[in-house]
Design a protein around this motif. Sequence first.
Motif, PDB file in Angstrom:
ATOM      1  N   ASP A  86       0.613  -1.332  -0.349  1.00 49.93           N
ATOM      2  CA  ASP A  86       0.055  -0.049  -0.722  1.00 49.93           C
ATOM      3  C   ASP A  86       0.462   1.147  -0.089  1.00 49.93           C
ATOM      4  OD1 ASP A  86       1.205  -0.336   2.441  1.00 49.93           O
ATOM      5  OD2 ASP A  86      -0.918   0.229   3.805  1.00 49.93           O
ATOM      6  N   ASP A  87       1.840   1.547   0.598  1.00 51.50           N
ATOM      7  CA  ASP A  87       2.806   3.011   0.801  1.00 51.50           C
ATOM      8  C   ASP A  87       3.913   2.783   0.394  1.00 51.50           C
ATOM      9  OD1 ASP A  87       3.782   0.966   3.041  1.00 51.50           O
ATOM     10  OD2 ASP A  87       2.894   2.762   4.503  1.00 51.50           O
ATOM     11  N   GLY A  88       5.053   1.673   0.244  1.00 51.45           N
ATOM     12  CA  GLY A  88       6.602   1.608  -0.257  1.00 51.45           C
ATOM     13  C   GLY A  88       7.080   1.339   1.185  1.00 51.45           C
ATOM     14  N   SER A  89       6.478   1.013   2.136  1.00 50.18           N
ATOM     15  CA  SER A  89       7.223   0.719   2.929  1.00 50.18           C
ATOM     16  C   SER A  89       8.198  -0.118   3.492  1.00 50.18           C
ATOM     17  CB  SER A  89       6.333   0.574   4.954  1.00 50.18           C
ATOM     18  OG  SER A  89       5.067  -0.121   4.725  1.00 50.18           O
ATOM     19  N   VAL A  90       9.317  -0.723   4.200  1.00 46.85           N
ATOM     20  CA  VAL A  90       9.661  -1.761   3.866  1.00 46.85           C
ATOM     21  C   VAL A  90      10.220  -2.293   5.137  1.00 46.85           C
ATOM     22  CG1 VAL A  90      11.754  -0.689   3.344  1.00 46.85           C
ATOM     23  CG2 VAL A  90      11.465  -3.216   1.957  1.00 46.85           C
ATOM     24  N   TRP A  91      10.725  -3.493   5.493  1.00 45.73           N
ATOM     25  CA  TRP A  91      10.711  -4.193   6.927  1.00 45.73           C
ATOM     26  C   TRP A  91      12.729  -4.933   5.864  1.00 45.73           C
ATOM     27  CZ3 TRP A  91       5.948  -6.290   8.988  1.00 45.73           C
ATOM     28  CH2 TRP A  91       5.570  -5.254   9.718  1.00 45.73           C
ATOM     29  N   ILE A  92      13.786  -5.034   6.530  1.00 45.20           N
ATOM     30  CA  ILE A  92      14.441  -5.528   5.916  1.00 45.20           C
ATOM     31  C   ILE A  92      15.326  -6.544   7.635  1.00 45.20           C
ATOM     32  CG2 ILE A  92      16.871  -5.064   4.494  1.00 45.20           C
ATOM     33  CD1 ILE A  92      15.935  -1.944   4.155  1.00 45.20           C
ATOM     34  N   ALA A  93      14.995  -7.403   6.352  1.00 44.79           N
ATOM     35  CA  ALA A  93      16.121  -9.045   7.979  1.00 44.79           C
ATOM     36  C   ALA A  93      17.761  -8.737   7.141  1.00 44.79           C
ATOM     37  CB  ALA A  93      15.728  -9.905   7.231  1.00 44.79           C
ATOM     38  N   HIS A  94      18.779  -8.545   8.217  1.00 42.24           N
ATOM     39  CA  HIS A  94      19.617  -8.680   7.939  1.00 42.24           C
ATOM     40  C   HIS A  94      20.503  -9.532   9.403  1.00 42.24           C
ATOM     41  CE1 HIS A  94      19.851  -4.796  10.440  1.00 42.24           C
ATOM     42  NE2 HIS A  94      19.259  -4.536  10.409  1.00 42.24           N
ATOM     43  N   GLY A  95      20.682 -10.658   9.065  1.00 39.74           N
ATOM     44  CA  GLY A  95      21.837 -11.682  10.269  1.00 39.74           C
ATOM     45  C   GLY A  95      20.365 -11.876  11.045  1.00 39.74           C
ATOM     46  N   GLY A  96      20.228 -11.858  12.112  1.00 39.35           N
ATOM     47  CA  GLY A  96      18.750 -11.940  12.985  1.00 39.35           C
ATOM     48  C   GLY A  96      18.664 -10.397  13.708  1.00 39.35           C
ATOM     49  N   GLN A  97      18.365  -9.893  13.245  1.00 37.96           N
ATOM     50  CA  GLN A  97      17.929  -8.264  13.235  1.00 37.96           C
ATOM     51  C   GLN A  97      16.976  -8.057  11.468  1.00 37.96           C
ATOM     52  OE1 GLN A  97      20.269  -5.172  15.322  1.00 37.96           O
ATOM     53  NE2 GLN A  97      21.859  -6.697  13.895  1.00 37.96           N
ATOM     54  N   ILE A  98      15.809  -7.088  12.329  1.00 38.63           N
ATOM     55  CA  ILE A  98      14.843  -6.650  11.744  1.00 38.63           C
ATOM     56  C   ILE A  98      14.444  -5.139  11.040  1.00 38.63           C
ATOM     57  CG2 ILE A  98      12.428  -6.286  10.762  1.00 38.63           C
ATOM     58  CD1 ILE A  98      12.181  -9.567  12.197  1.00 38.63           C
ATOM     59  N   SER A  99      14.966  -4.528  10.453  1.00 40.99           N
ATOM     60  CA  SER A  99      15.117  -3.387  10.612  1.00 40.99           C
ATOM     61  C   SER A  99      14.259  -2.858   9.302  1.00 40.99           C
ATOM     62  CB  SER A  99      16.133  -2.218   9.939  1.00 40.99           C
ATOM     63  OG  SER A  99      17.665  -2.631  11.014  1.00 40.99           O
ATOM     64  N   SER A 100      12.789  -1.561   9.886  1.00 40.15           N
ATOM     65  CA  SER A 100      12.112  -1.152   9.304  1.00 40.15           C
ATOM     66  C   SER A 100      12.006   0.151   8.696  1.00 40.15           C
ATOM     67  CB  SER A 100      10.324  -1.232  10.229  1.00 40.15           C
ATOM     68  OG  SER A 100      10.633  -0.582  11.708  1.00 40.15           O
ATOM     69  N   ASN A 154       4.619   2.437  -5.058  1.00 44.39           N
ATOM     70  CA  ASN A 154       5.417   2.942  -6.154  1.00 44.39           C
ATOM     71  C   ASN A 154       6.814   2.721  -5.667  1.00 44.39           C
ATOM     72  OD1 ASN A 154       2.633   3.803  -7.324  1.00 44.39           O
ATOM     73  ND2 ASN A 154       2.115   5.602  -6.062  1.00 44.39           N
ATOM     74  N   ARG A 155       7.150   1.554  -5.711  1.00 45.80           N
ATOM     75  CA  ARG A 155       8.226   1.786  -5.843  1.00 45.80           C
ATOM     76  C   ARG A 155       8.996   0.084  -6.027  1.00 45.80           C
ATOM     77  NH1 ARG A 155       7.945   4.547  -0.525  1.00 45.80           N
ATOM     78  NH2 ARG A 155       9.166   6.376  -0.589  1.00 45.80           N
ATOM     79  N   LEU A 156       9.552  -0.568  -6.396  1.00 46.44           N
ATOM     80  CA  LEU A 156      10.573  -1.212  -6.789  1.00 46.44           C
ATOM     81  C   LEU A 156      11.688  -2.017  -5.969  1.00 46.44           C
ATOM     82  CD1 LEU A 156       9.688  -3.912  -8.485  1.00 46.44           C
ATOM     83  CD2 LEU A 156      12.160  -3.377  -9.931  1.00 46.44           C
ATOM     84  N   PHE A 157      12.180  -2.560  -5.194  1.00 41.92           N
ATOM     85  CA  PHE A 157      12.578  -3.163  -4.016  1.00 41.92           C
ATOM     86  C   PHE A 157      13.946  -4.618  -4.587  1.00 41.92           C
ATOM     87  CE2 PHE A 157       9.548  -1.212  -1.394  1.00 41.92           C
ATOM     88  CZ  PHE A 157      10.782   0.031  -0.841  1.00 41.92           C
ATOM     89  N   VAL A 158      15.192  -4.053  -4.851  1.00 43.94           N
ATOM     90  CA  VAL A 158      16.284  -4.730  -5.532  1.00 43.94           C
ATOM     91  C   VAL A 158      17.429  -4.964  -4.013  1.00 43.94           C
ATOM     92  CG1 VAL A 158      18.156  -5.155  -7.274  1.00 43.94           C
ATOM     93  CG2 VAL A 158      15.698  -4.441  -7.621  1.00 43.94           C
ATOM     94  N   SER A 159      17.537  -6.454  -4.492  1.00 44.34           N
ATOM     95  CA  SER A 159      18.901  -6.862  -3.367  1.00 44.34           C
ATOM     96  C   SER A 159      19.770  -7.713  -4.250  1.00 44.34           C
ATOM     97  CB  SER A 159      18.676  -7.286  -2.050  1.00 44.34           C
ATOM     98  OG  SER A 159      18.102  -8.835  -2.277  1.00 44.34           O
ATOM     99  N   ARG A 160      21.359  -7.095  -4.227  1.00 44.78           N
ATOM    100  CA  ARG A 160      22.382  -7.593  -5.272  1.00 44.78           C
ATOM    101  C   ARG A 160      23.153  -8.535  -4.123  1.00 44.78           C
ATOM    102  NH1 ARG A 160      22.772  -4.917 -10.068  1.00 44.78           N
ATOM    103  NH2 ARG A 160      21.164  -3.346 -10.402  1.00 44.78           N
ATOM    104  N   GLU A 161      23.705  -9.183  -4.779  1.00 39.93           N
ATOM    105  CA  GLU A 161      24.841 -10.612  -4.164  1.00 39.93           C
ATOM    106  C   GLU A 161      25.756  -9.927  -3.384  1.00 39.93           C
ATOM    107  OE1 GLU A 161      25.579 -14.759  -5.186  1.00 39.93           O
ATOM    108  OE2 GLU A 161      27.015 -13.493  -6.661  1.00 39.93           O
TER     109      GLU A 161
END
Length: 475
Positions: free
Chosen positions: A139-153, A448-455
Amino acid sequence: MEDRTSQSAPGPHPDDRVKLNVGGKLFETTLSTVRSGGPDSLLAVLSDRPTHDPNPVFIDRDPEIFSVLLSLLRSNRLPSTARRFSKQELADEALYYGIESRLKSAMSPPSFSGIDASVVATIRPASDGLPSAFTAASDDGSVWIAHGGQISSYDWNLIPASTIRTHLEDITSIRRIWPDIAAVGSESAAGLHFYDISGGRHVGSTHWSDPSDPRIYKAQVTAISDSLSSVFASFDCPHRENCVLVIDKSTLQIASELGRQSGGSAKSMVPGKLTWLPERGVLVASSVTSGAFGCSGYIRLWDPRSGEVVWETIEPGSGRSSRFGDSFADVDVDVDEWTLFKICSKSGDLAMADVRNLGDDPWVYLNDKNPSMINRSEGGGDSVIHCYKKQAFVGREGGLEVWSRVEGSENRVEGESGVCEGLYRRNFVDKLKDSERGIIKKIEGGGNRLFVSRENAEGIEVWESSNSSAAVLIT
């Protein structure tokens, strides 16, 4: 006695003037402007004072930022002076005045179009910068990212909201199932776990168990999806037994079990990708494995109500009469168009199939002769695909391309070859320098966003479309 009937004073008029003293600076505007922020906003409440009161309302806040927000209320646009302030400063003040929705509308990116998109930011968590998984809000383009054992919103404005630490060492799958609740799994620890991101607490766990079968133990989660009422998670045991569990969202208890199988072959491996197709009421699962002889896997559609498979294809194998031997590298579903897409592992060809008309060989292979596309790799070995807003985004190693439906075009399918021209148009989303940042591992849309992660790359890339007439971009 003379009858003296008092006449009530006329009600306030939208053009009535309102004086405000913000941080010692005097502002004068109209009643309609201050009330345009909504009936629950602070300015609307303060405007209920008698209009004949000569003393301006005093608000102990920053007058310069208020000037920006007042301009927003007047014109629905941010003035050029907004560049002087950070997103955080504007968001904090808008929240104080109760007009955050107006600011959100003005600062939200334009409707997302892949052929007119570019990287506007890279989100890098403060610690463990290599993201292991992420999930975006549609709905709004917010994102939650897991890194290791943590989650950043990160909120709709991509401002860091919170970081929580889970009991897991490495989160490899994450899904937002409620506005504040994430379902997470790890390929190094058992169970599906639920965390309240805003409260920073663990709220429950689900484990796959079967006392009658000793092979079912320490099952780990490989993929997560959800519907309005259920969470779907694929579980894989060390002994290669696997299944998809249907979990009731309201109780977080197991409701049913789908597709239990032993992962001894490609056609019975644990699903690595799950997608709920709401209009059809089916769960789309796919699995792919690569070896010395190439890729192989399956696509399977389940009806959770009956627990039955309603369609499947195994590649290489059944359902490949037209291009046998070129199995898919990745699969995704366009939930708006009810269309399956797959990217072939050898040729890199993109194929589509109508979910409403699936048969033994439903695939139509898309052909686009855009001359600008010939200078990059056409293979499909390290390819991922994601469907968003009726577009198919394909990551080929480091390059990102978009397939967009051509409106009003004639569909031409060439006999038994199954090739279709003129239905979709292929373009680069990125520039050559973008493709050199590393192999694309995951693509996901949100708002209205696209999120991309890379190796082996820190952070998540944020792609937005440009719009010269849009609100001023605050960095």
